[in-house]
Scaffold this active site. Structure first.
Site, PDB file in Angstrom:
ATOM      1  N   SER A 247       0.862  -1.300  -0.007  1.00 42.02           N
ATOM      2  CA  SER A 247       0.066   0.112  -0.066  1.00 42.02           C
ATOM      3  C   SER A 247       0.931   1.256   0.055  1.00 42.02           C
ATOM      4  O   SER A 247       1.778   1.230  -0.923  1.00 42.02           O
ATOM      5  CB  SER A 247      -1.077   0.093   1.135  1.00 42.02           C
ATOM      6  N   ASP A 469      -8.374  -4.667  -6.940  1.00 39.28           N
ATOM      7  CA  ASP A 469      -7.843  -4.004  -5.606  1.00 39.28           C
ATOM      8  C   ASP A 469      -8.457  -2.526  -5.656  1.00 39.28           C
ATOM      9  O   ASP A 469      -8.348  -1.730  -6.402  1.00 39.28           O
ATOM     10  CB  ASP A 469      -6.223  -3.964  -5.465  1.00 39.28           C
ATOM     11  N   HIS A 498      -6.522  -6.286  -1.155  1.00 35.53           N
ATOM     12  CA  HIS A 498      -5.826  -5.237  -0.965  1.00 35.53           C
ATOM     13  C   HIS A 498      -4.428  -5.983  -0.293  1.00 35.53           C
ATOM     14  O   HIS A 498      -4.422  -5.987   0.854  1.00 35.53           O
ATOM     15  CB  HIS A 498      -6.103  -3.943  -0.370  1.00 35.53           C
TER      16      HIS A 498
END
Length: 544
Positions: A247, A469, A498
């Site tokens: 991320s 995602d 994710h």
């Protein structure tokens, strides 16, 4: 990451599910090794972890063991089992302002699961980051050590860290400790007066941050965090480090790789941020992607209407959700100190269903019990595990993203864009806007354009990405891929989680690419933007 909740919640989900997966199992590694060489003060003990299967000759990548395996570390480690089995912790002082390196210092908190393989086989320091900005990272070292193949984990000093201003780092930024207390005003404003209340709330938060930590705010940027990473490398006394992140951590990796390409040995980017959209455009892209994931969750519930009784179509399940939301606006669920869960808190909690579909059964059951029986215990449990917000993480999220690049300062643009998004992607449109709204009034004005990522000079980089995602949408990840010429992407076609690695249940295909790369440096050879593909894990089943 453009939404602070995304990484916090996803990290919590991954950790909670990992606990279920590992229940009754011993950790992959334990204790630390005298051969690690990370610090003379590091306690030593034996370990039974296997070291077979990793490549010691490929491990040096031509740099020599001395260039990557710590021998002259200045870090002093102490045992900290609260961060995971076999974990040690340390603290590193870094300059507040890198333009004044002899000036004021702040500290970065570090954790480590030391390498246990023979020294000649070790592959050096692997820094790991869960995302954010603002997510604490100390526990991730142990999680990665347990999630990798034992033979690969044994070869690395796996190092987690809290970025500047976060968690155990000093100081830990906090602007208004009461910001998330009680039930908050509805994210979706009913009228102009309700919208002004939320605007004033954002203005006040920005002002409170300036009053409390105005001296710190100008230095809470991704560029300075990348410089901090290089200070960690220097403290280990090595020429190169490896890096593995999720991320927002992938954005931090892109910044570090642009600034210090010759100091990167290996890099894994799982669920990659689009650096060209930092940060306003990235948030809008998320709104649409999260809407699609929420609708997929509703469709899954509808498939099992015989279990959950919320409707046999996604539209009916969606109606049930929004009916529950409306009810909570009028009659919030109370906690020990008063109203605790209203409509905003419900949205914050159910956002996690976009991150990881393994939680769908428990979230569906909680909604079913609330809608059909009025039972609140399931909603409360999910909120306490996933939905409750950390003000420190929220503060750092705003501080970093607001200072990384200048946001629109005219609220009419925010309003017009959010109203446009809300027409087709209502779930996160206003929620996301208010989570970022302080940036419209932030005391620090960042550069007019985002940091320019340039991957020239980097070694082969492994990217892992799901096509569905929601937090780091696929198109944006491919934008990043184009800026990293040495990167090779493993695409999970139809994958909505994710984070594609270290999941439960694991995607064996993804894990094989990850372990092979960290063991030998091997990346997929197929040309283009899709260099390899994996199938997603199967959708969960009720009770699964």
């Amino acid at each position: 990451m453009p939404i602070p909740r995304t990484t916090m919640v996803r990290s919590a989900a991954r950790a909670a599910i990992a606990v279920l997966a590992l229940a009754g199992l011993s950790a992959c590694t334990s204790g630390s090794s005298a051969t690690s060489g990370s610090s003379a003060s590091s306690p030593s003990s034996s370990s039974g972890a296997s070291s077979s299967g990793a490549s010691s000759s490929a491990g040096t990548d031509g740099a020599g063991t001395a260039a990557i395996v710590p021998t002259a570390s200045t870090l002093h480690w102490t045992s900290c089992p609260a961060q995971g089995s076999g974990t040690e912790c340390a603290s590193l002082q870094v300059p507040l302002n890198y333009a004044d390196p002899a000036g004021r210092k702040i500290s970065i908190a570090l954790s480590m699961v030391p390498a246990t393989a023979p020294r000649a086989q070790q592959q050096g320091v692997l820094l790991v980051n869960p995302g954010g900005p603002g997510a604490p990272g100390l526990s991730l070292a142990s999680e990665v050590a347990q999630g990798l193949s034992p033979s690969v984990a044994a070869d690395y000093d796996i190092v987690g860290f809290d970025t500047r201003g976060v968690g155990a780092s000093v100081p830990a930024l906090t602007c208004d400790p009461t910001f998330f207390s009680g039930v908050r005003p509805n994210y979706v404003p009913a009228n102009a007066a309700a919208e002004q209340v939320l605007i004033n709330r954002a203005k006040t938060y920005a002002s409170d941050c300036e009053k409390r930590y105005g001296w710190l705010l100008p230095y809470l940027t991704s560029v300075n965090m990348a410089r901090d990473l290089d200070q960690v490398r220097e403290a280990f006394g090595v020429q190169k480090i490896s890096y593995y992140a999720f991320s927002y951590g992938t954005y931090l990796g892109q910044v570090y790789g642009t600034m210090f390409p010759s100091r990167v040995r290996r890099m894994v980017l799982d669920s990659t941020v689009d650096p060209t959209g930092a940060w306003y455009a990235d948030n809008i892209a998320q709104d649409y992607a999260f809407q699609a994931r929420l609708e997929a969750f509703f469709a899954w519930i509808a498939k099992y209407d015989g279990t959950y009784h919320l409707g046999s179509t996604a539209a009916r399940v969606q109606s049930a959700y929004y009916a529950a939301r409306a009810h909570l606006e009028k009659d919030p669920i109370s906690g020990a100190s008063g109203p605790m869960i209203g409509e905003d808190e419900l949205d914050d909690t159910y956002l996690v269903t976009g991150y990881i579909d393994a939680v769908w059964p428990s979230f569906a059951l909680a909604l079913s019990e609330y809608v059909n029986d009025g039972t609140t215990s399931g909603i409360v449990s999910q909120y306490q595990t996933y939905g409750a917000q950390s003000e420190n993480e929220f503060a750092i999220y705003n501080a970093v993203e607001c200072a990384d690049v200048n946001w629109p300062r005219n609220w009419s643009k925010w309003q017009a864009d959010t109203e446009r998004v809300y027409k087709t992607a209502p779930f996160q449109a206003w929620d996301n806007a208010w989570f970022n709204a302080a940036c419209a009034f932030w005391p620090v004005k960042g550069p007019s354009t985002p940091f320019k990522v340039n991957g020239a000079g980097l070694p082969p980089v492994l990217m892992l990405q799901g096509t569905l995602d929601p937090a780091t949408p696929y198109a944006g990840a491919q934008d990043a891929h184009k800026l990293l010429p040495s990167a090779r992407m493993v695409v999970v076609e139809g994958g909505g989680n994710h984070g594609q690695s270290l999941e439960y249940p694991p995607d064996t295909c993804v894990q094989n690419y990850l372990n092979s790369y960290l063991a030998t440096g091997a990346v997929p050879e197929h040309p283009g933007l899709v260099n390899a593909t994996c199938a997603p894990t199967a959708d969960p089943t009720p009770g699964g």
